[in-house]
Design an enzyme around this catalytic site. Structure first.
Site: not given
Ligand SMILES: NC(=O)c1ccc[n+]([C@@H]2O[C@H](COP(=O)([O-])OP(=O)(O)OC[C@H]3O[C@@H](n4cnc5c(N)ncnc54)[C@H](OP(=O)(O)O)[C@@H]3O)[C@@H](O)[C@H]2O)c1
Length: 248
Positions: A139, A153
């Site tokens: 990501s 995350y």
């Protein structure tokens, strides 16, 4: 034509990668926990591309033994695996110290520890074949430490990107290739609630097309979609925190 194993294929980016890879002539080994979703996806793909082979298995990526069993069983089905896409992931999380250690731990386990297990199981197959392509779905949040519900995350995705680079370092010049995808915002179940609020949200189809293009080119790493994320990557990496805070 090649055989591609995709984890987390029951929704979002994983399901759309399955559709787009089938359209490009690849056979598919699909897994996730929600098998009824996988069955509906298989029926859809078979209707659109009757010549494609699609095999399904239930998999909870946090069950280490099951990850090895399922990857080996898919290898047995097809007589080998050309590509494994480590895609399963969750977007849970909460600011540290606010009583949600459970959610943060689940994110850490699913997005990094389970991804490591999937990479182990894939590399076992690829080393035996002396060929294969490992794809890690990371990501843009791997670029920098992120605040609040994104903290764990982002840390898992930074670790995943480093894992991929470590493998690339080891495997330079060998027939085993590794791709790390740094995805920007792409519409999926994970970000359904924030889709109206964030800038630069790509549609699932467009975002996944950029992912699939980068994967087919076996790029070492890619920011997807390329715009705006290739331009934003160095800014995200190097901007002082007060500037970053205003941008995000
Ligand atoms: N969408 C974005 O903007 C974006 C941006 C950057 C990175 N990513 C990454 O892209 C990947 C796919 O996410 P998405 O956006 O497509 O979200 P999604 O629609 O929520 O899909 C997540 C997938 O992961 C699977 N999964 C979750 N926990 C699992 C477990 N314990 N065992 C097996 N499968 C599990 C889910 O399947 P089951 O629940 O059926 O098991 C589902 O198929 C994730 O790694 C995410 O971090 C997404």
């Amino acid at each position: 034509m090649s055989t591609i194993l995709i984890t987390g294929a029951s929704s979002g980016l994983g399901a759309e990668m399955a559709r787009q890879f089938a359209a490009r002539g690849h056979d598919l080994a699909l897994c996730a926990r929600r098998t009824e979703r996988l069955e509906a996806l298989r029926d859809e793909i078979r209707a659109a591309h009757p010549q494609r082979r699609v095999e399904l298995r239930a998999l909870d990526v946090n069950d280490d033994a099951q990850v090895f069993e399922v990857f080996r069983a898919f290898r047995g089905d097809f007589g080998g695996l050309d590509r494994v896409i480590v895609n399963a992931g969750i977007g849970k999380g909460a600011p540290l110290g606010t009583g949600r250690q459970d959610a943060n731990r689940e994110t850490a386990m699913t997005n990094f520890v389970a991804a490591l297990t999937q990479a182990e199981a894939a590399m076992e197959v690829f080393r035996a074949q002396d060929a294969g392509h490992l794809v890690l779905v990371s990501s843009m949040s791997a670029m920098r430490g992120m605040p609040k519900s994104m903290t764990v995350y982002a840390a898992t995705k930074a670790a995943l990107s480093h894992l991929g680079e470590g493998l690339q370092h080891e495997l330079l010049g060998t027939p085993i290739k590794v791709t790390v995808l740094h995805c920007g915002y792409i519409a999926s179940e994970m970000n359904e609630r924030v889709q109206q609020q964030v800038r630069f949200m790509a549609s699932t189809e467009d975002g996944v097309r950029a992912m699939v293009d980068a994967i087919e080119k076996q790029k070492a790493q890619a920011y997807v979609p390329a715009l705006p994320w290739t331009a934003l990557a160095p800014v995200m990496r190097h901007a002082p925190l007060p500037v970053l805070k205003k941008l995000l």
